[in-house]
Design an enzyme around this catalytic site. Sequence first.
Site, short mmCIF file in Angstrom:
data_model
loop_
_atom_site.label_atom_id
_atom_site.label_comp_id
_atom_site.label_asym_id
_atom_site.label_seq_id
_atom_site.Cartn_x
_atom_site.Cartn_y
_atom_site.Cartn_z
N LYS A 34 0.75 -1.24 -0.01
CA LYS A 34 0.04 0.00 -0.09
C LYS A 34 0.58 1.19 -0.11
O LYS A 34 1.59 1.40 0.98
CB LYS A 34 -0.92 -0.18 1.30
N ASP A 61 -3.36 4.18 -2.20
CA ASP A 61 -4.18 4.72 -1.11
C ASP A 61 -4.35 6.29 -0.93
O ASP A 61 -3.61 6.92 -0.12
CB ASP A 61 -3.87 4.00 0.33
N LYS A 63 -7.44 7.98 -1.64
CA LYS A 63 -8.59 8.63 -1.22
C LYS A 63 -9.20 9.70 -1.91
O LYS A 63 -9.44 10.82 -1.26
CB LYS A 63 -8.75 8.73 0.37
N ASP A 66 -12.93 14.69 -5.13
CA ASP A 66 -13.01 16.08 -5.79
C ASP A 66 -14.22 15.76 -6.79
O ASP A 66 -14.91 14.81 -6.91
CB ASP A 66 -11.66 16.30 -6.70
N THR A 125 -12.10 5.37 9.94
CA THR A 125 -12.15 4.70 11.03
C THR A 125 -11.77 5.71 12.29
O THR A 125 -12.20 5.44 13.39
CB THR A 125 -11.38 3.48 10.95
N ARG A 216 2.97 -0.94 10.52
CA ARG A 216 4.00 -0.91 11.77
C ARG A 216 4.16 -2.44 12.18
O ARG A 216 5.47 -2.65 12.39
CB ARG A 216 3.85 -0.02 12.80
O1 C5P Z 1 0.93 0.89 10.94
P1 C5P Z 1 -0.56 0.67 10.57
O2 C5P Z 1 -0.81 -0.89 10.78
O3 C5P Z 1 -1.48 1.29 11.92
O4 C5P Z 1 -1.02 1.28 9.44
C1 C5P Z 1 -2.43 1.21 8.97
C2 C5P Z 1 -2.43 1.67 7.64
O5 C5P Z 1 -3.56 2.08 7.09
C3 C5P Z 1 -1.86 3.11 7.67
O6 C5P Z 1 -1.44 3.37 6.28
C4 C5P Z 1 -2.99 4.15 7.80
O7 C5P Z 1 -2.98 5.33 7.07
C5 C5P Z 1 -3.95 3.36 7.00
N1 C5P Z 1 -5.32 3.59 7.56
C6 C5P Z 1 -5.83 3.18 8.79
N2 C5P Z 1 -7.20 3.45 9.03
C7 C5P Z 1 -7.99 3.83 7.89
C8 C5P Z 1 -7.51 4.24 6.69
C9 C5P Z 1 -6.34 3.78 6.42
O8 C5P Z 1 -5.12 2.91 9.70
N3 C5P Z 1 -9.25 4.24 8.22
#
Ligand code: C5P
Length: 238
Positions: A34, A61, A63, A66, A125, A216
């Site tokens: 991603k 990603d 999003k 527009d 979320t 992460r």
């Molecule tokens: O490091 P982590 O597992 O928290 O990363 C989750 C990824 O998913 C990040 O790139 C974050 O921006 C993305 N994301 C999220 N919640 C959302 C939409 C995208 O955590 N609602």
Amino acid sequence: MNGKERLIVALDVDTIEEVEYLVNELKDEVGMFKVGLQLYTSLGNDIIKYIKERGGKVFLDLKLHDIPNTVSETVRVLTKAGVDMLNVHSQGGYEMMKLAKETSIKSALELNIKPPKLIAVTILTSLGDSEVAEIGYIKSAKHMVEHLGLLTQKAGLDGVVCSPLEAGLIKKVCNENFITVTPGVRPAGGEVGDQKRITTPLKAITGGSTYIVVGRPITKANNVKIAAKKIVAEMEGI
Ligand code: C5P
């Protein structure tokens, strides 16, 4: 789909050196990479080419949100760049989503390539009921997710990004093959970080997630390969 195909790893970094390390280590362990705003604004479309040349798949990603023409033209450029999955914001409306989908199919046909999966964000979320009310929506966050999920399906898109805790609801109200992509997944017993409403890889899959997005817990692990393998094993209930 097997566990590996369902795992999308979030490359939330901004240098080519970091991407090089992660893609080399993980390209045989995960289904997709991603690329989000941080990496895309740092390295642009070159990063899509870079990952694809090494055999990886790309979920872009951004999003997009527009007017229909602007989103559609952007989708055309990104389809040409070869992304495998990309997303728009469902709150951009039915016409925007419908045109974006039509454009992705048309552009892919012209280039004789597979059209990217086009999905939409419903409600971020990070927004709960009080924030949803603050924006001015009368319905609860859960009802908005259902409403926007159905609108996304009606516009012809392939699925939605949602919380793993909402994936079951989407699966219930939308078609069986409508996909759900869910971040907010943490390996059992792992560090939670700033994610609030989380679940484990296995619970996400059994709860209705088609793909899980993990950042992460993999990218910051001492051994990224082992971390990814463990998550795949967890998803497969091993
Ligand atoms: O490091 P982590 O597992 O928290 O990363 C989750 C990824 O998913 C990040 O790139 C974050 O921006 C993305 N994301 C999220 N919640 C959302 C939409 C995208 O955590 N609602």
